[in-house]
Design a protein around this motif. Sequence first.
Motif, PDB file in Angstrom:
ATOM      1  N   MET A   1      34.079  16.477 -27.649  1.00  0.00           N
ATOM      2  CA  MET A   1      34.585  17.690 -27.013  1.00  0.00           C
ATOM      3  C   MET A   1      35.037  17.662 -25.670  1.00  0.00           C
ATOM      4  O   MET A   1      34.507  16.956 -25.071  1.00  0.00           O
ATOM      5  CB  MET A   1      33.352  18.604 -27.318  1.00  0.00           C
ATOM      6  N   ALA A   2      36.148  18.445 -25.410  1.00  0.00           N
ATOM      7  CA  ALA A   2      36.863  18.310 -24.093  1.00  0.00           C
ATOM      8  C   ALA A   2      35.704  19.173 -23.273  1.00  0.00           C
ATOM      9  O   ALA A   2      35.122  20.241 -23.351  1.00  0.00           O
ATOM     10  CB  ALA A   2      38.331  19.117 -24.016  1.00  0.00           C
ATOM     11  N   THR A   3      35.824  18.583 -21.874  1.00  0.00           N
ATOM     12  CA  THR A   3      35.187  19.416 -20.808  1.00  0.00           C
ATOM     13  C   THR A   3      36.135  20.562 -20.227  1.00  0.00           C
ATOM     14  O   THR A   3      37.213  20.101 -19.835  1.00  0.00           O
ATOM     15  CB  THR A   3      34.899  18.181 -19.926  1.00  0.00           C
ATOM     16  N   LEU A   4      35.404  21.454 -19.922  1.00  0.00           N
ATOM     17  CA  LEU A   4      36.309  22.730 -19.454  1.00  0.00           C
ATOM     18  C   LEU A   4      35.960  22.556 -17.885  1.00  0.00           C
ATOM     19  O   LEU A   4      34.987  22.342 -17.460  1.00  0.00           O
ATOM     20  CB  LEU A   4      35.696  24.173 -19.982  1.00  0.00           C
ATOM     21  N   ASN A   5      37.152  23.053 -17.209  1.00  0.00           N
ATOM     22  CA  ASN A   5      37.149  22.874 -15.733  1.00  0.00           C
ATOM     23  C   ASN A   5      37.084  24.685 -15.287  1.00  0.00           C
ATOM     24  O   ASN A   5      37.742  25.206 -15.960  1.00  0.00           O
ATOM     25  CB  ASN A   5      38.361  22.408 -14.998  1.00  0.00           C
ATOM     26  N   ASP A   6      36.495  24.811 -14.420  1.00  0.00           N
ATOM     27  CA  ASP A   6      36.290  26.025 -13.655  1.00  0.00           C
ATOM     28  C   ASP A   6      37.398  26.097 -12.485  1.00  0.00           C
ATOM     29  O   ASP A   6      37.544  25.247 -11.658  1.00  0.00           O
ATOM     30  CB  ASP A   6      34.920  26.398 -13.136  1.00  0.00           C
ATOM     31  N   ILE A   7      38.403  26.808 -13.039  1.00  0.00           N
ATOM     32  CA  ILE A   7      39.756  26.681 -12.082  1.00  0.00           C
ATOM     33  C   ILE A   7      39.270  27.054 -10.869  1.00  0.00           C
ATOM     34  O   ILE A   7      40.210  26.625  -9.933  1.00  0.00           O
ATOM     35  CB  ILE A   7      40.732  27.640 -12.921  1.00  0.00           C
ATOM     36  N   SER A   8      38.462  27.999 -10.429  1.00  0.00           N
ATOM     37  CA  SER A   8      38.109  28.268  -9.269  1.00  0.00           C
ATOM     38  C   SER A   8      37.651  27.088  -8.297  1.00  0.00           C
ATOM     39  O   SER A   8      37.922  27.353  -6.940  1.00  0.00           O
ATOM     40  CB  SER A   8      37.039  29.524  -9.124  1.00  0.00           C
ATOM     41  N   THR A   9      37.440  26.059  -8.760  1.00  0.00           N
ATOM     42  CA  THR A   9      36.785  24.907  -8.180  1.00  0.00           C
ATOM     43  C   THR A   9      37.984  24.037  -7.920  1.00  0.00           C
ATOM     44  O   THR A   9      37.782  22.993  -7.074  1.00  0.00           O
ATOM     45  CB  THR A   9      35.765  23.895  -8.994  1.00  0.00           C
ATOM     46  N   LEU A  10      39.323  24.332  -8.125  1.00  0.00           N
ATOM     47  CA  LEU A  10      40.375  23.377  -7.953  1.00  0.00           C
ATOM     48  C   LEU A  10      41.085  23.650  -6.649  1.00  0.00           C
ATOM     49  O   LEU A  10      41.927  22.940  -6.136  1.00  0.00           O
ATOM     50  CB  LEU A  10      41.255  23.443  -9.192  1.00  0.00           C
ATOM     51  N   ILE A  11      40.829  24.830  -6.063  1.00  0.00           N
ATOM     52  CA  ILE A  11      41.433  25.399  -4.840  1.00  0.00           C
ATOM     53  C   ILE A  11      40.354  25.735  -3.704  1.00  0.00           C
ATOM     54  O   ILE A  11      39.382  26.461  -4.094  1.00  0.00           O
ATOM     55  CB  ILE A  11      42.456  26.656  -5.088  1.00  0.00           C
ATOM     56  N   THR A  12      40.606  25.193  -2.591  1.00  0.00           N
ATOM     57  CA  THR A  12      39.435  25.493  -1.548  1.00  0.00           C
ATOM     58  C   THR A  12      40.297  26.172  -0.449  1.00  0.00           C
ATOM     59  O   THR A  12      41.469  25.858   0.001  1.00  0.00           O
ATOM     60  CB  THR A  12      38.941  24.085  -1.279  1.00  0.00           C
ATOM     61  N   THR A  13      39.406  26.772   0.268  1.00  0.00           N
ATOM     62  CA  THR A  13      39.812  27.637   1.591  1.00  0.00           C
ATOM     63  C   THR A  13      38.770  27.281   2.449  1.00  0.00           C
ATOM     64  O   THR A  13      37.663  27.653   2.236  1.00  0.00           O
ATOM     65  CB  THR A  13      40.175  28.973   1.367  1.00  0.00           C
ATOM     66  N   ASP A  14      38.980  26.572   3.630  1.00  0.00           N
ATOM     67  CA  ASP A  14      38.238  26.411   4.654  1.00  0.00           C
ATOM     68  C   ASP A  14      38.856  26.680   5.985  1.00  0.00           C
ATOM     69  O   ASP A  14      39.691  26.097   6.171  1.00  0.00           O
ATOM     70  CB  ASP A  14      37.706  25.049   4.412  1.00  0.00           C
ATOM     71  N   PRO A  15      38.191  27.669   6.662  1.00  0.00           N
ATOM     72  CA  PRO A  15      38.859  27.983   8.106  1.00  0.00           C
ATOM     73  C   PRO A  15      38.909  26.644   8.933  1.00  0.00           C
ATOM     74  O   PRO A  15      39.613  26.624   9.950  1.00  0.00           O
ATOM     75  CB  PRO A  15      37.854  28.918   8.638  1.00  0.00           C
ATOM     76  N   ASN A  16      38.084  25.739   8.721  1.00  0.00           N
ATOM     77  CA  ASN A  16      38.261  24.548   9.574  1.00  0.00           C
ATOM     78  C   ASN A  16      39.427  23.373   8.883  1.00  0.00           C
ATOM     79  O   ASN A  16      39.638  22.477   9.551  1.00  0.00           O
ATOM     80  CB  ASN A  16      36.862  23.702   9.544  1.00  0.00           C
ATOM     81  N   LEU A  17      39.953  23.631   7.890  1.00  0.00           N
ATOM     82  CA  LEU A  17      41.060  22.867   7.270  1.00  0.00           C
ATOM     83  C   LEU A  17      42.221  23.490   7.098  1.00  0.00           C
ATOM     84  O   LEU A  17      42.300  24.561   6.546  1.00  0.00           O
ATOM     85  CB  LEU A  17      40.484  22.361   5.949  1.00  0.00           C
ATOM     86  N   HIS A  18      43.396  22.715   7.690  1.00  0.00           N
ATOM     87  CA  HIS A  18      44.750  23.675   7.394  1.00  0.00           C
ATOM     88  C   HIS A  18      44.888  24.866   7.816  1.00  0.00           C
ATOM     89  O   HIS A  18      45.244  25.764   7.241  1.00  0.00           O
ATOM     90  CB  HIS A  18      45.242  23.301   6.190  1.00  0.00           C
ATOM     91  N   SER A  19      44.135  25.140   9.022  1.00  0.00           N
ATOM     92  CA  SER A  19      43.977  26.670   9.365  1.00  0.00           C
ATOM     93  C   SER A  19      43.700  27.607   8.481  1.00  0.00           C
ATOM     94  O   SER A  19      44.070  29.029   8.554  1.00  0.00           O
ATOM     95  CB  SER A  19      45.452  27.039  10.069  1.00  0.00           C
ATOM     96  N   GLY A  20      42.705  27.177   7.579  1.00  0.00           N
ATOM     97  CA  GLY A  20      42.358  28.090   6.427  1.00  0.00           C
ATOM     98  C   GLY A  20      43.231  28.655   5.532  1.00  0.00           C
ATOM     99  O   GLY A  20      42.866  29.450   4.523  1.00  0.00           O
TER     100      GLY A  20
END
Length: 99
Positions: free
Chosen positions: A1-20
């Motif tokens: 059976m295939a593993t499902l990915n939670d799409i919200s875990t694939l994009i990150t926003t961090d104010p300390n990285l790449h100006s947020g």
Amino acid sequence: MATLNDISTLITTDPNLHSGRPIITGTGTSVRRIAGLYNQGNNAEEIARRLNHLTITQIYAALTYYHANRDEIDEDIAAEKTAYEQLAKQHHQQASFGK
């Protein structure tokens, strides 16, 4: 059976990285970069071939994020282009002045 990915875990926003700016999780690649390539006429598969450190899933996640937040990201791209053009103009003026 295939593993499902939670799409919200694939994009990150961090104010300390790449100006947020949103990035693809675990990479330094911004959604803005993917959007730029997409707006130049590249499809997801072409972007994945060009940026071969990313998976097609990551590309589609970035494109999904872009389309869900298109106005904000397009404004950021336009602001960066304007800033670049102003710097280029200043550089050209300084170079001309020095002659």
